[in-house]
Design an enzyme around this catalytic site. Structure first.
Site, mmCIF file in Angstrom:
data_model
loop_
_atom_site.group_PDB
_atom_site.id
_atom_site.type_symbol
_atom_site.label_atom_id
_atom_site.label_comp_id
_atom_site.label_asym_id
_atom_site.label_seq_id
_atom_site.Cartn_x
_atom_site.Cartn_y
_atom_site.Cartn_z
ATOM 1 N N CYS A 1 0.794 -1.231 0.000
ATOM 2 C CA CYS A 1 0.000 0.000 0.000
ATOM 3 C C CYS A 1 0.829 1.286 0.000
ATOM 4 O O CYS A 1 0.506 2.212 -0.750
ATOM 5 C CB CYS A 1 -1.049 0.012 1.109
ATOM 6 S SG CYS A 1 -0.678 -0.964 2.541
ATOM 7 N N ARG B 1 7.101 -11.277 5.117
ATOM 8 C CA ARG B 1 6.736 -11.000 6.502
ATOM 9 C C ARG B 1 7.427 -12.032 7.370
ATOM 10 O O ARG B 1 7.367 -13.227 7.080
ATOM 11 C CB ARG B 1 5.219 -11.105 6.697
ATOM 12 C CG ARG B 1 4.473 -10.055 5.911
ATOM 13 C CD ARG B 1 2.970 -10.157 6.104
ATOM 14 N NE ARG B 1 2.304 -9.196 5.231
ATOM 15 C CZ ARG B 1 0.982 -9.092 5.102
ATOM 16 N NH1 ARG B 1 0.198 -9.895 5.794
ATOM 17 N NH2 ARG B 1 0.465 -8.202 4.295
ATOM 18 N N GLN C 1 0.955 -11.322 -3.584
ATOM 19 C CA GLN C 1 -0.493 -11.118 -3.499
ATOM 20 C C GLN C 1 -1.030 -10.550 -4.797
ATOM 21 O O GLN C 1 -0.326 -9.796 -5.477
ATOM 22 C CB GLN C 1 -0.804 -10.089 -2.410
ATOM 23 C CG GLN C 1 -0.605 -10.566 -1.013
ATOM 24 C CD GLN C 1 -0.861 -9.431 -0.027
ATOM 25 O OE1 GLN C 1 -0.269 -8.362 -0.135
ATOM 26 N NE2 GLN C 1 -1.746 -9.664 0.911
ATOM 27 N N ASP D 1 -2.654 -8.014 -5.216
ATOM 28 C CA ASP D 1 -3.011 -6.884 -4.368
ATOM 29 C C ASP D 1 -3.460 -5.697 -5.212
ATOM 30 O O ASP D 1 -2.983 -5.512 -6.334
ATOM 31 C CB ASP D 1 -1.773 -6.495 -3.555
ATOM 32 C CG ASP D 1 -2.127 -5.672 -2.325
ATOM 33 O OD1 ASP D 1 -3.318 -5.573 -2.008
ATOM 34 O OD2 ASP D 1 -1.198 -5.141 -1.697
ATOM 35 N N HIS E 1 -5.106 -1.417 -4.626
ATOM 36 C CA HIS E 1 -5.645 -0.354 -3.774
ATOM 37 C C HIS E 1 -6.481 0.575 -4.621
ATOM 38 O O HIS E 1 -6.029 1.026 -5.667
ATOM 39 C CB HIS E 1 -4.502 0.379 -3.078
ATOM 40 C CG HIS E 1 -3.766 -0.515 -2.128
ATOM 41 N ND1 HIS E 1 -2.677 -1.264 -2.518
ATOM 42 C CD2 HIS E 1 -4.030 -0.847 -0.840
ATOM 43 C CE1 HIS E 1 -2.273 -2.001 -1.495
ATOM 44 N NE2 HIS E 1 -3.070 -1.775 -0.468
ATOM 45 N N LYS F 1 -13.956 -4.243 7.507
ATOM 46 C CA LYS F 1 -13.557 -5.012 6.329
ATOM 47 C C LYS F 1 -14.541 -6.115 6.030
ATOM 48 O O LYS F 1 -15.290 -6.565 6.908
ATOM 49 C CB LYS F 1 -12.150 -5.574 6.518
ATOM 50 C CG LYS F 1 -11.948 -6.445 7.739
ATOM 51 C CD LYS F 1 -10.461 -6.814 7.872
ATOM 52 C CE LYS F 1 -10.197 -7.612 9.121
ATOM 53 N NZ LYS F 1 -8.769 -7.872 9.353
ATOM 54 N N HIS G 1 -8.217 -1.329 0.508
ATOM 55 C CA HIS G 1 -7.217 -2.392 0.313
ATOM 56 C C HIS G 1 -7.999 -3.624 -0.100
ATOM 57 O O HIS G 1 -8.989 -3.960 0.559
ATOM 58 C CB HIS G 1 -6.523 -2.774 1.623
ATOM 59 C CG HIS G 1 -5.863 -1.660 2.362
ATOM 60 N ND1 HIS G 1 -4.509 -1.538 2.439
ATOM 61 C CD2 HIS G 1 -6.370 -0.634 3.085
ATOM 62 C CE1 HIS G 1 -4.194 -0.485 3.189
ATOM 63 N NE2 HIS G 1 -5.313 0.080 3.589
#
Length: 653
Positions: free
Chosen positions: A340, A369, A387, A389, A391, A473, A521
RNA sequence: GCCGAAGUAGCUCAGCGGUAGAGCAACGCUUUCGUAAAGCGUAGGCCGUGGGUUCGAUUCCCACCUUCGGCUCCA
């Protein structure tokens, strides 16, 4: 004078307080024989022998595996039998807490010596003894003082008792398995089945560690898992399902099918082999395509970013422990755990107008991570992953339509992987205790997410207090071919990170003023590593043709057909298919066996007949012989199946 | 990170104080074969790593690493 309303609407009047058993007997002696408890007003489950004093609606609970209330009673009671057995075998065992859970129950306890699987047969034998004795579960109530006195020497039970009193209970109840004063007893709120004889279909399943009150700093207890069903047949089905899960284990199949490996010296990071990577790339290509269709732009941001950036985003402060860091020329850097901040930095380049919003920024973001060593789990939980991913930067007013859009995209994607709408569960995670922002804005954003799910035609359940500290979420869970749930997709509303105090992502509004964006997200697959692991288990390694690493294997009967086999391979490969030829000198039976075990979708046998007819004799992974296909028809059939993303029968619904 | 269990050939597993074993796979030779395993042979091992006990340790003890089952965590 209780007046009892039965589920069918019939009303029974009793002149004096009655027990559940008396009500059941009044309805019919057959029912009374099968009854194990009652449920009052749809909420309170109560022992059959306890008195009912006031008017209520009542359901008699019988021992059936399709009734969650029955399973609750059976398993809660089985937990007592387990605890009694362990106390008998390991005198000095301290008991903490033994509730029913999904698929069974556990009991947290502290035995004087460690308990291992080797002890299970003895524990089960003792349990069967207790079951065979068919002793009643007897509820004994004490005043607070007397009850506390009975738990005096027992740290855990004392704590349980105190908590029950704090909660407002005026009395403390104990359950004796048999005769009060003589047999085993346990502080317990109940309820229980009438006697131990109901608990025949029990089994000790596993032993593990657990913390007292789930607190890492507190005592370490031994948690013994068990399960119990009303019917021994259902227990067998349950055990069979566990075997099935073992057969589908992605670590086992990943090894067998040469998809990936994990290296002992490099825990939590996946080495993808050609076959596994083939699936991985297909997944990425597919998502890239879907994202384009849905108005996303794809970007790529650095894997290593300076500490100063992580400080501004707040990650350094909050997640420092779980970030891999490095240093160069006296500056600290971190490998990105999330994408992000990078996406916001891209957004912030140049001036953005309200006309640019919503801006949907996607990345196959490679993240690291530093997960706790004990949390690692095959490729489902790793330290390095990618991911799908993205945004979405937008205005408040755009949130709802963006979420609707997202839900539709997600549903379409999941369906292509064999998870149609009825296999998707949705949860709305709402404001946690520790949070930022005022209640009015939480009200608004929770409502926006909930309305959006409904508008996308999906149903959701609430998950109170489980939202992120900055916003609510949605969480999407997939239910696989054997009914296990896997949380994959999520979309989270965040006005914190793009806000003034963090990365300050602004746009010029219609009125010329500068405003901060809000950010969504979102992921659909989540970690590709994890998603692929789930797919392996869902399909049992038998991937649909469009995903499969080896779609077709040509099996020549003898070397005389090798040339023809290679021609077919080259022809299909030129159309983008993944094809090989088995060039080994094995007999056909061995080649077929090998191809099936490797879960190749189709194997095309070519012998002298096929060469002459320019055809193949086709068989699929399931072992169905599909007959002879001339090459054009063969190719067309495969291309169509790939194009349709046709799913195997095992998951198609 | 915490508790419990495990780590032996590429894979699946046996052995357990005295020279390391099987099946499959691999490799070589023979076989050229019609839908789930052809035959014979060869090679393959720091018995997870380090320390200790012992005349001698894969085996017993300790520590560590990794994996598995849970707990905790999961931005």
């Amino acid at each position: 004078m209780p007046r009892i309303t039965l589920p069918d609407g019939k009303v029974l009047d009793f002149p004096a307080p009655v027990t559940g058993l008396m009500v059941a007997t009044a309805i019919g002696p057959g029912l009374a024989r099968k009854a194990i408890g009652v449920k009052l007003d749809g909420t309170e489950i109560r022992d059959l022998a306890r008195p009912i004093e006031s008017d209520c609606a009542l359901k008699v609970i019988t021992a059936r595996d399709d009734d969650p209330d029955a399973l609750f009673l059976l398993r809660h009671s089985a937990a007592h039998v387990l605890a009694e057995a362990i106390c008998a075998l390991h005198p000095g065992t301290r008991l903490a807490y033994g509730p029913p859970v999904e698929d069974g129950f556990f009991y947290d306890l502290k035995p004087p010596q460690p308990i291992s699987e080797a002890d299970f047969p003895a524990i089960e034998a003792k349990m069967q003894e207790i079951v065979a004795a068919n002793r009643p579960f007897v509820r004994c109530e004490y005043t607070a003082a007397d009850g506390l006195a009975r738990t005096q020497d027992d740290k855990y039970k004392r704590d349980n008792a105190e908590r029950a009193l704090q909660k407002g209970d005026s009395k403390l109840s104990f359950y004796v398995s048999g005769q009060p004063g003589k047999d085993w007893e346990d502080l317990c709120a109940g309820p229980h089945v009438p006697s131990t004889g109901w608990l025949k279909a029990s089994k000790v399943m596993a032993v593990a560690g657990a913390y007292w009150h789930g607190d890492q700093a507190s005592d370490q207890l031994t948690r013994v898992y068990g399960t119990c069903f009303a019917d021994e047949k259902t227990l067998k089905v349950h055990l069979h399902r566990l075997e099935e899960a073992k057969r589908r284990n992605h670590r086992k199949l990943g090894k067998e099918m040469h998809l990936f490996h994990l290296e002992e010296d490099n825990p939590g990071q996946v080495f993808w082999h050609p076959r596994g990577w083939s699936i991985y790339v297909t997944l990425m290509d597919y998502m890239r395509h879907k994202q384009r269709e849905h108005g996303y732009v794809e970007v790529h941001t650095p894997s290593v970013m300076a500490r100063s950036l992580w400080e501004r985003s707040g990650h350094w402060e909050k997640y420092r422990e779980n970030m891999f860091t490095t240093e160069s020329e006296k500056r600290d850097f971190a490998i990105k755990p999330m994408n992000c901040p990078g996406h916001l930095l891209i957004f912030k380049q140049g001036l953005k107008s309200y006309r640019d919003l919503p801006m949907r920024i996607a990345e196959f973001g490679s993240c690291c991570r530093n997960e706790a060593s004990g949390a690692l789990h095959g490729i489902l939980r790793v330290r390095g992953f990618v991911q799908d991913d993205a945004h979405i930067l937008c205005t408040d007013a755009q949130v709802e339509s963006e979420v609707v859009n997202f839900c539709r995209m997600l549903t379409a994607v999941y369906a292509d992987f064999g998870f149609p709408a009825e296999r998707i569960g949705v949860k709305l995670a709402t404001r946690p205790d520790k949070r930022i922002g005022d209640d009015a804005s939480w009200d608004k954003s929770e409502k926006a997410l909930g309305d959006a799910v409904a508008a996308a035609g999906m149903r959701y359940t609430l998950s109170p207090g489980e939202g992120a500290f900055y916003g609510p979420k949605l969480e999407f869970t997939l239910f696989d071919a054997i009914g296990r749930g896997w949380q994959c997709g999520t979309i989270q509303l965040d006005s914190n990170l793009p806000g003034k105090d963090r990365l300050d992502a602004t746009y010029v509004a219609e009125d010329g003023s500068r405003k901060n964006c809000v950010m969504l997200h979102r992921v659909i697959l989540g970690s590709l590593e994890r998603f692929l692991g789930i797919l392996i288990e869902h399909f049992e390694g038998k991937f649909p043709l469009w995903l499969a690493p080896e779609q077709v294997r040509i099996l020549p009967i003898s070397d005389a057909q090798l040339g023809f086999a290679r021609t077919i391979r080259d022809r299909l490969a030129a159309r983008g298919m993944r094809v090989t030829v088995d060039e080994k000198a094995d007999m056909l039976g061995a080649k077929v066996r090998e191809a099936r075990l490797q879960r190749v979708n189709y194997f095309a046998v070519v012998g002298q007949k096929e060469v002459e007819a320019s055809a193949v004799a086709l068989q699929n992974q399931a072992g169905e012989k599909l007959g002879s296909f001339v090459l054009d028809a063969f190719e067309a059939r495969l291309l169509q199946e790939i194009d349709e993303k046709r799913l195997p029968a095992s998951v198609a619904s």
